[in-house]
Motif scaffolding. Structure first.
Motif, mmCIF file in Angstrom:
data_model
loop_
_atom_site.group_PDB
_atom_site.id
_atom_site.type_symbol
_atom_site.label_atom_id
_atom_site.label_comp_id
_atom_site.label_asym_id
_atom_site.label_seq_id
_atom_site.Cartn_x
_atom_site.Cartn_y
_atom_site.Cartn_z
ATOM 1 N N LEU A 97 0.866 -1.177 0.000
ATOM 2 C CA LEU A 97 0.000 0.000 0.000
ATOM 3 C C LEU A 97 0.900 1.222 0.000
ATOM 4 O O LEU A 97 2.069 1.135 0.365
ATOM 5 C CB LEU A 97 -0.891 -0.007 1.238
ATOM 6 C CG LEU A 97 -1.877 -1.166 1.322
ATOM 7 C CD1 LEU A 97 -2.613 -1.135 2.652
ATOM 8 C CD2 LEU A 97 -2.864 -1.128 0.173
ATOM 9 N N PHE A 98 0.354 2.386 -0.392
ATOM 10 C CA PHE A 98 1.138 3.616 -0.354
ATOM 11 C C PHE A 98 1.012 4.215 1.043
ATOM 12 O O PHE A 98 -0.076 4.640 1.436
ATOM 13 C CB PHE A 98 0.650 4.582 -1.428
ATOM 14 C CG PHE A 98 0.653 3.977 -2.806
ATOM 15 C CD1 PHE A 98 1.768 3.282 -3.271
ATOM 16 C CD2 PHE A 98 -0.459 4.055 -3.626
ATOM 17 C CE1 PHE A 98 1.783 2.698 -4.526
ATOM 18 C CE2 PHE A 98 -0.457 3.476 -4.888
ATOM 19 C CZ PHE A 98 0.659 2.796 -5.332
ATOM 20 N N PRO A 99 2.109 4.252 1.806
ATOM 21 C CA PRO A 99 2.013 4.586 3.231
ATOM 22 C C PRO A 99 1.615 6.030 3.506
ATOM 23 O O PRO A 99 1.144 6.335 4.587
ATOM 24 C CB PRO A 99 3.426 4.307 3.761
ATOM 25 C CG PRO A 99 4.301 4.350 2.574
ATOM 26 C CD PRO A 99 3.475 3.905 1.405
ATOM 27 N N HIS A 100 1.784 6.910 2.510
ATOM 28 C CA HIS A 100 1.478 8.325 2.744
ATOM 29 C C HIS A 100 0.042 8.665 2.384
ATOM 30 O O HIS A 100 -0.333 9.823 2.424
ATOM 31 C CB HIS A 100 2.444 9.204 1.963
ATOM 32 C CG HIS A 100 2.418 8.954 0.477
ATOM 33 N ND1 HIS A 100 2.703 7.736 -0.072
ATOM 34 C CD2 HIS A 100 2.122 9.763 -0.560
ATOM 35 C CE1 HIS A 100 2.605 7.811 -1.389
ATOM 36 N NE2 HIS A 100 2.245 9.035 -1.713
ATOM 37 N N PHE A 142 -4.699 5.409 7.901
ATOM 38 C CA PHE A 142 -3.481 5.204 7.135
ATOM 39 C C PHE A 142 -3.065 3.738 7.255
ATOM 40 O O PHE A 142 -3.372 3.094 8.259
ATOM 41 C CB PHE A 142 -2.369 6.122 7.641
ATOM 42 C CG PHE A 142 -2.521 7.534 7.152
ATOM 43 C CD1 PHE A 142 -1.936 7.922 5.945
ATOM 44 C CD2 PHE A 142 -3.270 8.456 7.866
ATOM 45 C CE1 PHE A 142 -2.087 9.216 5.470
ATOM 46 C CE2 PHE A 142 -3.423 9.749 7.393
ATOM 47 C CZ PHE A 142 -2.834 10.129 6.195
ATOM 48 N N PRO A 143 -2.346 3.241 6.255
ATOM 49 C CA PRO A 143 -1.960 1.828 6.288
ATOM 50 C C PRO A 143 -1.297 1.407 7.606
ATOM 51 O O PRO A 143 -1.563 0.318 8.099
ATOM 52 C CB PRO A 143 -0.980 1.716 5.121
ATOM 53 C CG PRO A 143 -1.467 2.727 4.145
ATOM 54 C CD PRO A 143 -1.974 3.869 4.980
ATOM 55 N N ARG A 144 -0.460 2.306 8.186
ATOM 56 C CA ARG A 144 0.246 1.898 9.406
ATOM 57 C C ARG A 144 -0.709 1.661 10.563
ATOM 58 O O ARG A 144 -0.333 1.106 11.587
ATOM 59 C CB ARG A 144 1.295 2.950 9.776
ATOM 60 C CG ARG A 144 0.717 4.203 10.408
ATOM 61 C CD ARG A 144 1.712 5.336 10.484
ATOM 62 N NE ARG A 144 1.147 6.548 9.938
ATOM 63 C CZ ARG A 144 0.456 7.450 10.660
ATOM 64 N NH1 ARG A 144 0.269 7.268 11.935
ATOM 65 N NH2 ARG A 144 -0.044 8.501 10.081
ATOM 66 N N LYS A 151 -4.715 -4.649 5.898
ATOM 67 C CA LYS A 151 -3.922 -4.092 4.807
ATOM 68 C C LYS A 151 -4.118 -4.911 3.534
ATOM 69 O O LYS A 151 -4.276 -4.355 2.445
ATOM 70 C CB LYS A 151 -2.430 -4.117 5.173
ATOM 71 C CG LYS A 151 -1.999 -2.970 6.047
ATOM 72 C CD LYS A 151 -0.500 -2.998 6.236
ATOM 73 C CE LYS A 151 -0.175 -2.637 7.656
ATOM 74 N NZ LYS A 151 1.220 -2.743 8.012
ATOM 75 N N GLN A 152 -4.090 -6.218 3.697
ATOM 76 C CA GLN A 152 -4.207 -7.051 2.508
ATOM 77 C C GLN A 152 -5.593 -6.943 1.888
ATOM 78 O O GLN A 152 -5.729 -6.928 0.670
ATOM 79 C CB GLN A 152 -3.852 -8.515 2.853
ATOM 80 C CG GLN A 152 -3.507 -9.380 1.665
ATOM 81 C CD GLN A 152 -2.389 -8.805 0.800
ATOM 82 O OE1 GLN A 152 -2.554 -7.768 0.136
ATOM 83 N NE2 GLN A 152 -1.242 -9.451 0.797
ATOM 84 N N ARG A 153 -6.622 -6.818 2.714
ATOM 85 C CA ARG A 153 -7.971 -6.638 2.153
ATOM 86 C C ARG A 153 -8.062 -5.303 1.426
ATOM 87 O O ARG A 153 -8.695 -5.196 0.377
ATOM 88 C CB ARG A 153 -9.020 -6.724 3.269
ATOM 89 C CG ARG A 153 -9.301 -8.182 3.681
ATOM 90 C CD ARG A 153 -10.365 -8.247 4.751
ATOM 91 N NE ARG A 153 -9.812 -7.964 6.080
ATOM 92 C CZ ARG A 153 -10.534 -7.534 7.100
ATOM 93 N NH1 ARG A 153 -11.833 -7.304 6.962
ATOM 94 N NH2 ARG A 153 -9.963 -7.332 8.271
ATOM 95 N N THR A 154 -7.394 -4.291 1.979
ATOM 96 C CA THR A 154 -7.350 -2.994 1.286
ATOM 97 C C THR A 154 -6.673 -3.133 -0.075
ATOM 98 O O THR A 154 -7.144 -2.605 -1.079
ATOM 99 C CB THR A 154 -6.581 -1.966 2.135
ATOM 100 O OG1 THR A 154 -7.200 -1.855 3.403
ATOM 101 C CG2 THR A 154 -6.558 -0.610 1.456
ATOM 102 N N ALA A 155 -5.563 -3.878 -0.087
ATOM 103 C CA ALA A 155 -4.828 -4.059 -1.344
ATOM 104 C C ALA A 155 -5.702 -4.786 -2.372
ATOM 105 O O ALA A 155 -5.661 -4.480 -3.567
ATOM 106 C CB ALA A 155 -3.539 -4.837 -1.092
#
Ligand SMILES: Nc1ncnc2c1ncn2[C@@H]1O[C@H](COP(=O)(O)OP(=O)(O)OP(=O)(O)O)[C@@H](O)[C@H]1O
Ligand SMILES: [Mg+2]
Lengths: 260, 219
Positions: A97-100, A142-144, A151-155
């Motif tokens: 994911l893009f962390p920013h 945010f991803p963090r 995170k993986q479901r978001t991806a």
């Protein structure tokens, strides 16, 4: 012998050859993926599964053969490569994911910037997809701030929102804690039930068996054996496949009666 | 300490400080743009320009600003390019700072990593979109500390401007010492005015760094 149905061809890999210097990783590999089909790729570590997926969307260059998506060649360096890649969804082992960016911005970036779709329309779809995978409350996180599974479901949602013709999954649960594996696999299973075309690399054999229409066993960069999940898991033909499948089962010999 | 000398000369220093700040920030702004341009050329591996950038960076980093200023001030008119002292100061600072900024951005871009780039490509983003939306925002945040350090370094380097007869702080101090021999007072004023310029920048810089660290994306 199981019979493979024959609807339209989505992806065609023919005589693919990939080497890093002298080291051949994929050798004369051909594979066809048809509309709505779920093909699972299994094989020992280092056999070239990731490399194969990365060759499909030309993240890696190849040294021979070709990959076609709906008849169009996928070529590294070609001008329309970004457009073709928009039709190939890819989900990585480490999410990437893009962390920013927030979850929502992660999902909306490519549909808005690359496909030029309307923001409001994409946002609506992104939120609906997030809801579907149980992340409606995380849109502005945010991803963090997410767990690995989230995170993986978001991806996965990020890839889905592009409306790809095919989805590639590369060991998407390998970096997850065991209790999060299931929530991600269920999302993928749900996609299979919706008739999405997918190429899935996994080490989860139970899952492979449940989701696959067709199993491809890769060894040393070649297709060593392929078949329906029943054929492959219950009656593997080659010694290599048998040996590979044995690494997933544990048996304990019957206890010897105690001798005095 | 001759307080009267100090108070009568404060306006002179103030004027010089304004000039120093003006040229300093203009030069730094150009340096940032130049550094960014260099890094984009290197990142995109643009054939010939890439070589030129490599040469420029070595040249810029391994020669003193004083020499660079002399070249611009006395050298350029010889080949028909006219420069006034101020433009020359801006150009010199930009020439020196561009390479430092380029290096700061480069280390930031390298820290972002290939996986992020591939993730963007796999979504069908073009190279330019990937740079703009994925690589640069992260690279900026990562290189913020180096960036702030460069700004402070470059502001301090402005003290050689007097060599091309710019009436900056250093010039003023030297001038006053030459005229009145009030060395202590002149130097004290010099130090105070440099601190007045640099302390706020330092402070702002560390706030910026801290903000970015807290926004710290990490994993
Ligand atoms: N960038 C690279 N440079 C050189 N060799 C590489 C590179 N990437 C992969 N390889 C080699 O290619 C082979 C196949 O790697 P690949 O990552 O495709 O395996 P894999 O089947 O995905 O393994 P795993 O199950 O461990 O993920 C390995 O032998 C690996 O060492
Ligand atoms: Mg792999």
């Amino acid at each position: 012998m199981g019979v493979r149905p024959v609807p339209g061809i989505v992806l065609e890999i023919s005589h693919l050859h990939k080497a890093y210097g002298q080291n051949t990783v994929i050798e004369d590999l051909s594979l066809t993926v048809r509309e709505g089909e779920v093909i699972v790729i299994v094989g020992p570590s280092g056999c070239g599964k990731s490399t194969l997926l990365r060759c499909i969307n030309a993240l890696e260059s190849n040294q021979g053969g070709e990959v076609r998506l709906h008849g169009e060649p996928v070529l590294k360096g070609s001008k329309n490569l970004p457009e073709i890649r928009q039709k190939i969804g890819m989900v990585f082992q480490n999410y990437e994911l893009f962390p920013h960016m927030t979850v929502l911005d992660n999902i909306m970036l490519a549909p808005v910037k690359a496909q030029g779709r309307k923001k409001s329309e994409v946002r609506e779809e992104a939120l609906a997809l997030l809801k579907r995978v149980g992340l409606e409350t995380k849109a502005n996180s945010f991803p963090r701030q997410l767990s690995g599974g989230q995170k993986q479901r978001t991806a996965i949602v990020r890839a889905l929102c592009m409306h790809p013709d095919i989805l590639l999954f590369d060991e998407v649960t390998a970096a997850l804690d065991p209790e999060m594996v299931r929530e991600v696999l269920e999302v993928i299973l749900d996609l299979a039930n919706q008739g999405k075309t997918m190429l899935v690399v996994t080490h989860e054999m139970q899952f492979a068996r449940a989701i696959a229409d067709w199993v491809v066993f890769l060894d040393d960069g070649r297709i060593c054996e392929e078949g329906t999940p029943e054929e492959f898991f219950d009656h593997p033909k080659t010694e290599r496949a048998k040996k590979f499948l044995n690494t997933f089962t544990f048996e304990r010999k019957a206890r010897q009666p105690k001798t005095i | 300490m001759d307080w009267e000398f100090i108070s009568t000369n404060i306006p002179l220093y103030r004027e010089a400080a304004v000039l120093t700040v003006k040229i300093g920030f203009a030069g730094i702004l150009v340096a940032i743009l130049l550094g960014l341009l260099c890094e984009i050329i290197v990142y995109c591996r643009i054939p010939v320009l890439r070589r030129a950038v490599a040469v420029y960076i070595e040249l810029s980093r391994n020669t003193p600003l004083l020499i660079q200023l002399f070249f611009i001030y006395y050298g350029l008119p010889k080949i028909g390019i006219r420069t006034d002292a101020q433009a020359c100061g801006v150009a010199g600072l930009a020439f020196l700072g561009g390479s430092y900024m380029a290096e700061a951005f480069r280390s930031g871009v390298e820290a972002v990593g290939a996986a992020q780039e591939e993730s963007a490509y796999s979504l069908g983003l073009s190279r330019m979109q990937t740079i703009r939306y994925v690589i640069l925002p992260q690279a900026f945040a990562i290189s913020a500390p180096a960036f702030v350090a460069n700004v402070i370094f470059l502001l301090k380097e402005t003290s050689v401007f007097s060599a091309v007869s710019l009436m900056d702080l250093m010039f003023t101090a030297k001038d006053l010492i030459g005229l009145y021999y009030n060395t202590t007072e002149s130097l004290a004023l010099l130090v105070v005015f440099y601190l007045l310029i640099l302390l706020p920048v330092s402070l702002l810089g560390s706030v910026l760094e801290r903000r970015l660290r807290y926004a710290g994306f990490g994993t």
